[in-house]
Design a protein around this motif. Structure first.
Motif, PDB file in Angstrom:
ATOM      1  N   UNK A  68      17.452 179.533  21.365  1.00  0.00           N
ATOM      2  CA  UNK A  68      17.573 178.114  21.692  1.00  0.00           C
ATOM      3  C   UNK A  68      16.890 177.270  20.625  1.00  0.00           C
ATOM      4  N   UNK A  69      17.659 176.402  19.996  1.00  0.00           N
ATOM      5  CA  UNK A  69      17.140 175.455  19.005  1.00  0.00           C
ATOM      6  C   UNK A  69      17.694 174.090  19.359  1.00  0.00           C
ATOM      7  N   UNK A  70      16.811 173.120  19.520  1.00  0.00           N
ATOM      8  CA  UNK A  70      17.264 171.770  19.854  1.00  0.00           C
ATOM      9  C   UNK A  70      17.599 171.041  18.553  1.00  0.00           C
ATOM     10  N   UNK A  71      18.851 171.232  18.112  1.00  0.00           N
ATOM     11  CA  UNK A  71      19.239 170.690  16.815  1.00  0.00           C
ATOM     12  C   UNK A  71      19.241 169.163  16.800  1.00  0.00           C
ATOM     13  N   UNK A  72      19.417 168.546  17.957  1.00  0.00           N
ATOM     14  CA  UNK A  72      19.415 167.090  18.007  1.00  0.00           C
ATOM     15  C   UNK A  72      18.053 166.534  17.591  1.00  0.00           C
ATOM     16  N   UNK A  73      16.988 167.318  17.834  1.00  0.00           N
ATOM     17  CA  UNK A  73      15.649 166.853  17.470  1.00  0.00           C
ATOM     18  C   UNK A  73      15.348 167.006  15.982  1.00  0.00           C
ATOM     19  N   UNK A  74      16.200 167.691  15.249  1.00  0.00           N
ATOM     20  CA  UNK A  74      15.991 167.829  13.807  1.00  0.00           C
ATOM     21  C   UNK A  74      16.594 166.597  13.144  1.00  0.00           C
ATOM     22  N   UNK A  75      15.864 165.511  13.185  1.00  0.00           N
ATOM     23  CA  UNK A  75      16.386 164.254  12.703  1.00  0.00           C
ATOM     24  C   UNK A  75      16.321 164.187  11.186  1.00  0.00           C
ATOM     25  N   UNK A  76      17.388 163.722  10.582  1.00  0.00           N
ATOM     26  CA  UNK A  76      17.469 163.664   9.120  1.00  0.00           C
ATOM     27  C   UNK A  76      18.042 162.323   8.687  1.00  0.00           C
ATOM     28  N   UNK A  77      17.739 161.885   7.466  1.00  0.00           N
ATOM     29  CA  UNK A  77      18.455 160.751   6.890  1.00  0.00           C
ATOM     30  C   UNK A  77      19.755 161.247   6.259  1.00  0.00           C
ATOM     31  N   UNK A  78      20.500 160.364   5.610  1.00  0.00           N
ATOM     32  CA  UNK A  78      21.604 160.854   4.775  1.00  0.00           C
ATOM     33  C   UNK A  78      20.991 161.613   3.597  1.00  0.00           C
ATOM     34  N   UNK A  79      21.758 162.429   2.937  1.00  0.00           N
ATOM     35  CA  UNK A  79      21.203 163.383   1.967  1.00  0.00           C
ATOM     36  C   UNK A  79      22.205 163.666   0.862  1.00  0.00           C
ATOM     37  N   UNK A  80      21.742 164.349  -0.186  1.00  0.00           N
ATOM     38  CA  UNK A  80      22.678 164.858  -1.185  1.00  0.00           C
ATOM     39  C   UNK A  80      22.477 166.356  -1.387  1.00  0.00           C
ATOM     40  N   UNK A  81      23.526 167.001  -1.883  1.00  0.00           N
ATOM     41  CA  UNK A  81      23.546 168.451  -2.087  1.00  0.00           C
ATOM     42  C   UNK A  81      23.229 168.744  -3.548  1.00  0.00           C
ATOM     43  N   UNK A  82      22.263 169.610  -3.850  1.00  0.00           N
ATOM     44  CA  UNK A  82      21.916 169.914  -5.245  1.00  0.00           C
ATOM     45  C   UNK A  82      22.965 170.781  -5.927  1.00  0.00           C
ATOM     46  N   UNK A  83      23.192 170.514  -7.192  1.00  0.00           N
ATOM     47  CA  UNK A  83      24.210 171.253  -7.942  1.00  0.00           C
ATOM     48  C   UNK A  83      23.912 172.750  -7.989  1.00  0.00           C
ATOM     49  N   UNK A  84      22.638 173.114  -8.090  1.00  0.00           N
ATOM     50  CA  UNK A  84      22.291 174.532  -8.207  1.00  0.00           C
ATOM     51  C   UNK A  84      22.685 175.367  -7.014  1.00  0.00           C
TER      52      UNK A  84
END
Length: 619
Positions: A390-406
């Motif tokens: 059980x992982x409460x993914x809704x509580x893992x709050x994030x901003x918008x983000x970017x993906x690194x090229x590597x």
């Protein structure tokens, strides 16, 4: 006799057309998989002059967007980056405006899968250097003496093609697996991945997949109920209506209309892709052989038919029948299931939660190497596997983000690029990076990365990150996830580049289903903010402490710029101001905002040209 001759003639015409398509056996780039990332990669590489071949097993382009029927786009509504933005714009043109696409209650962009395929095929056909071979199954891929040799089957015939670069855009990372590249599968251990939300021990549990069905409203009074499927039990779906939006505290429950309208498409159609007592299905077929996968995914398809029958028979939606003109399949279901998770390969960098939640405070400034952006929350589907921790993914709050090229480059291969959901990403972060616009962006970047490596005859580990990012910006892609700017803006590129250096940082905000990062172009800049941002790039400023918290003026920016670029008079700054079309006139008294400072720094110092390593540190 005449009929026989006609048949022979038609066969000759057909064979000659096939030979014309495959008369060219040498390409600059081979892409295995014409899904979301493979299509974007082919379009971006082809537009940059790369002779590119896409090998796709279905008769459609788009993968999860189309062939899997997931035609309700999650995220990036206000981040119309690159090929995703172009695709979205063409959908708006087709349907008559953005409001015509906002038919559901989570996604802002919903469309009919066949329309998505038609648009993507039109986009691909417009690229002279791009060839697509449909209904083609790759069989082998071997790399030797800096050249890939790939074989595939089409119409019972084997074909062999060669290229110096290959992109694995398969749904499950099959080509990279055939090379023996190391990968992770399932949930990562907390200590191993460095994510406090991860389970204590790793496991092989992946997200539930879904065999989507597209329903058509045939009108009240029409009964389109399918025959009762085998092993049907209505209790399997008893809680399907008791769920809506988990982020909202006041959401209604037991609302079947809302459950159905989640995936409401234009023209009276409905995408049925429902996690709560719906047609999600736990099935890990990643390491199975192709023929085993085909048999195994039939179980997921049957689960969807049972849910369809439940919707029609138990909930009273008999007028919603399986759409009969959507897919080129005998059963009118999509060609492939929707895979939420793949093998995740070991890349030059590992894209983990700290780089998403707090990019400016993470162990390394990998945000400087960004090539694709996303704003949807971390979303995992595990309700059909009771053994999933059980992982409460809704509580893992994030901003918008970017993906690194590597994350697109495996550690142990000089000429294979990772795409789709097979990049070097943690299990938790994959819950955000798996979504359609991000995967399109990953593919877009993969195509550009291939162009740079092939044209410069370099191994992937040797290429310039800044060169890839510059080409992406030239193709209207975002490299930083700033929602308060648009590629159509005159100074979009300058703000993106200065943001990617970290001189001026964004402010991240976790927000419902559309997380945010703000650049605030009109906000005034302080002297200290500028010097603090410039310090990592210029040794001359290492021990400089003569900047106050006062707002930056025209006179002070000239004095501060002269520390790293001597003999930069006010006149030169004023000329740069005018040349770049900034509003008004440059004066010594004027207080400067972030947009103006970005444009002046980009024009006078060009800090974006300073190369960064894979972890984002300046070289």
């Amino acid at each position: 006799m005449k009929i026989t001759k006609l048949i022979i003639l038609l066969n000759l015409i057909f064979l000659s057309s096939v030979q014309l398509v495959f008369a060219q056996t040498s390409y600059d780039l081979i892409i295995v998989g014409g899904g979301a990332s493979g299509t974007a990669a082919g379009i971006s590489a082809g537009r940059l002059g790369m002779k590119t071949l896409i090998i796709e097993s279905t008769p459609w382009l788009g993968g999860m967007l189309t062939s899997a029927g997931v035609s309700a786009i999650d995220g990036n509504h206000r981040l119309p980056s690159g090929i995703w933005g172009e695709f979205k714009s063409q959908l708006e043109e087709y349907y008559g405006g953005p409001e015509k696409l906002s038919t559901g209650w989570v996604s802002n962009t919903l469309f009919e899968p066949k329309v998505g395929n038609e648009i993507l095929q039109k986009m691909a056909a417009s690229v002279d250097n791009l060839t697509v071979t449909f209904e083609s199954d790759w069989k082998t891929a071997d790399y030797s003496q800096k050249l890939w040799t790939v074989t595939f089957m089409k119409n019972g015939e084997s074909f062999t093609v060669k290229a110096p670069m290959l992109i694995d855009a398969t749904e499950l990372g099959d080509v990279a697996a055939a090379q023996g590249l190391p990968y992770r599968l399932g949930m990562d251990a907390r200590d191993e991945i460095g994510e406090s939300f991860a389970p204590e021990e790793s496991n092989s549990i992946i997200q539930d997949l879904t065999y989507v069905v597209t329903l058509q409203d045939y009108g009240k009074g029409v009964d389109k109920t399918i025959p009762e499927p085998a092993n049907y039990d209505p209790t399997e779906f008893a809680c399907a209506c008791a769920h809506a939006d988990p982020i909202s505290e006041n959401d209604p429950t037991l609302d079947c209309d809302k459950m159905i309208s989640y995936g409401k498409l234009p023209n009276g159609k409905y995408m049925i892709n429902w996690p709560n007592c719906g047609n999600d299905y736990f099935l890990n077929l990643i390491e199975m052989k192709p023929e085993e996968r085909t048999l195994a995914q039939e179980d997921a398809k049957q689960a969807t038919l049972r849910f369809t029958y439940y919707i029609q028979h138990e909930l009273g939606y008999a007028h919603l029948g399986v759409a009969e003109d959507e897919y080129p399949t005998e059963d009118n279901l999509p060609m492939i299931p929707y895979h939420r998770e793949s093998r995740r390969y070991e890349g030059l960098v590992d894209f983990t939660l700290p780089y998403v939640r707090t990019p400016y405070e993470a162990p390394n400034p990998m945000y400087r190497t960004g090539i694709a952006v996303g704003d949807y929350t971390i979303d995992h589907h595990h309700k059909k596997n009771l053994e999933a921790p059980a992982i409460d993914f809704i509580k893992i709050r994030i901003p918008s983000y970017n993906v690194p090229l590597g994350a697109l480059i495996p550690k142990d291969h000089p000429a294979l690029i990772l795409a789709e959901k097979s990049i070097s990403v943690s299990n938790i972060v994959n819950g955000a990076s798996r979504l359609q616009p991000v995967v399109l962006g990953i593919g877009h970047a993969a195509g550009v990365l291939a162009v740079v490596a092939v044209k410069e005859k370099k191994e992937l580990q040797e290429i310039s990150i800044r060169e890839v990012q510059s080409l992406l910006l030239a193709q209207n892609a975002y490299i930083m996830p700033f929602l308060d700017m648009n590629p159509r803006d005159n100074h979009f590129k300058a703000m993106q580049k200065i943001g990617a250096t970290g001189i001026l940082k964004g402010e991240g905000v976790p927000y419902l289903w559309a997380n945010q990062t703000w650049f605030y172009p009109d906000r005034l800049v302080t002297e200290f903010e500028l010097i603090d941002g410039l310090r990592p790039l210029y040794l001359e400023l290492k021990d400089y402490w003569g900047a106050s918290g006062d707002y930056l003026t025209g006179a002070r920016i000239q004095q501060l710029i002269e520390i790293v670029k001597p003999n930069t008079p006010l006149l030169e700054i004023a000329q740069a101001w005018k040349r770049k079309g900034l509003d008004g006139n440059f004066t010594t008294e004027a207080k400067l905002n972030r947009l103006q400072v970005s444009v002046l720094l980009d024009e006078l110092l060009d800090p974006f040209s300073k190369e960064v390593g894979w972890e984002g540190n300046f070289r």
